[in-house]
Structure formats: C-alpha cells, structure tokens
Design a protein around this motif. Sequence first.
Motif, PDB file in Angstrom:
ATOM      1  N   SER A 200       2.641  -2.769  -2.831  1.00 29.73           N
ATOM      2  CA  SER A 200       1.659  -3.109  -3.843  1.00 29.73           C
ATOM      3  C   SER A 200       0.410  -2.233  -3.698  1.00 29.73           C
ATOM      4  O   SER A 200       0.142  -1.662  -2.654  1.00 29.73           O
TER       5      SER A 200
ATOM      6  N   LEU B 143      -3.379  -1.376  -3.184  1.00 28.70           N
ATOM      7  CA  LEU B 143      -4.406  -1.967  -2.329  1.00 28.70           C
ATOM      8  C   LEU B 143      -5.709  -2.099  -3.103  1.00 28.70           C
ATOM      9  O   LEU B 143      -6.279  -1.102  -3.548  1.00 28.70           O
ATOM     10  N   GLU B 144      -6.145  -3.319  -3.288  1.00 24.37           N
ATOM     11  CA  GLU B 144      -7.429  -3.590  -3.929  1.00 24.37           C
ATOM     12  C   GLU B 144      -8.436  -3.823  -2.816  1.00 24.37           C
ATOM     13  O   GLU B 144      -8.298  -4.749  -2.025  1.00 24.37           O
ATOM     14  N   THR B 145      -9.442  -2.968  -2.736  1.00 27.59           N
ATOM     15  CA  THR B 145     -10.392  -3.094  -1.640  1.00 27.59           C
ATOM     16  C   THR B 145     -11.771  -2.598  -2.064  1.00 27.59           C
ATOM     17  O   THR B 145     -11.928  -1.989  -3.117  1.00 27.59           O
TER      18      THR B 145
ATOM     19  N   ASN C  83      -7.025 -11.461   1.676  1.00 23.70           N
ATOM     20  CA  ASN C  83      -7.201 -10.404   0.681  1.00 23.70           C
ATOM     21  C   ASN C  83      -6.084  -9.386   0.852  1.00 23.70           C
ATOM     22  O   ASN C  83      -5.777  -8.975   1.973  1.00 23.70           O
ATOM     23  N   ASN C  84      -5.491  -8.991  -0.238  1.00 28.75           N
ATOM     24  CA  ASN C  84      -4.401  -8.006  -0.215  1.00 28.75           C
ATOM     25  C   ASN C  84      -3.276  -8.445   0.715  1.00 28.75           C
ATOM     26  O   ASN C  84      -2.700  -7.644   1.447  1.00 28.75           O
TER      27      ASN C  84
ATOM     28  N   PHE D 126       0.071  -6.514   0.644  1.00 27.88           N
ATOM     29  CA  PHE D 126      -0.067  -5.178   1.226  1.00 27.88           C
ATOM     30  C   PHE D 126      -0.059  -5.245   2.749  1.00 27.88           C
ATOM     31  O   PHE D 126       0.673  -4.503   3.410  1.00 27.88           O
ATOM     32  N   TRP D 127      -0.893  -6.122   3.319  1.00 25.19           N
ATOM     33  CA  TRP D 127      -1.013  -6.178   4.783  1.00 25.19           C
ATOM     34  C   TRP D 127       0.256  -6.695   5.446  1.00 25.19           C
ATOM     35  O   TRP D 127       0.654  -6.218   6.499  1.00 25.19           O
TER      36      TRP D 127
END
Length: 165
Positions: free
Chosen positions: A2, A4-6, A83-84, A87-88
């Motif tokens: 996915s 990564l929104e950061t 958060n995310n 991804f993590w």
Amino acid sequence: MSRLETTASVRARMSRQASRNTKAEMELRRAIHAAGLRYRVHRRPVKGVRREADIVFGPAQVAVFVDGCFWHGCPEHATWPKNNAEFWREKIERNRARDRDTDTRLAAAGWLSVRVWEHESPESAAQRIGALVVQRRPGPGSAAGRVGTLARAAGQGGPPPHRQA
C-alpha cells in the motif's frame, strides 16, 4: 504494497534511524571484545549472498545479526503502528521473511546465524556467541580455557587463567 501516507516530520525521523552501529550493536561488540574475541563488522559472510551481518567470525563461520525489536517484529516487544498499519505490517513481515531466508542461505553455505534482539543483555549474548565461536573454530586449541575466559569476561566466574611460573 500500500501507499505510505506520512508527514514530513515522521519521514525525517524515520530516515534518521541508524541501521549500522546502533547502541545495541556497539554494546554487544564491546562485550565480545572484552571477552577476548576478535571479529569483523558489517561484512557479507558468503560471496554472492547480498546480506550483511553485523558481526562476523570468519574462521568459525558465525554471523551475528543484532535485530531491532520494532523492525524485526520481536515477539516480546513488537508494536504495530496504528498509522499506515498495513504498510508497516507488510514491511515488518518482509523483514522477518528476509531474516529466515538469510539464515537458510548461510546455513546452506556452512555458516551459523546468531540472532540477538536489541533488548538482550549484551553480556549474556556475548557469552552465548563466544561459546558458539569457540565450538566452531577450526583446528586444535584449548576450547575449555577460552570458555572460562568468556565466562569471566561476562562476570560469570569460571576457572582461573593458566599461569606459568
């Protein structure tokens, strides 16, 4: 994987995370050195395998990896970010799979992989590593004497060193 929104601050903090010479690695290296063992750092144990060990004992064919609890999913201390999260989780699971693959590749080449978690006591990890290195060292030698030296260096007692009069 996915997207990564950061934020910029999170990105900056994560980019500063050390991958070499971490505090846990340096403490372990000091404990191993104090035990009288010598090693190489940040080397590829096997040519053609693009994996670098944190500490390498060449003649004994022992490769030591100091794994961070977050990055390698420690069963005792792993945290899963909210958060995310996807991804993590994928990132950490890929790290775990790569660790297993590395161990398998090194074993196929005759090497022993030793994994040390960052939360482990450097002294007890150094003693465990030292015993394995002594056991796997090629050629004749006084393994019992070296193990006693390792135990003393780790504060565990052991037989007194041999001294000639």
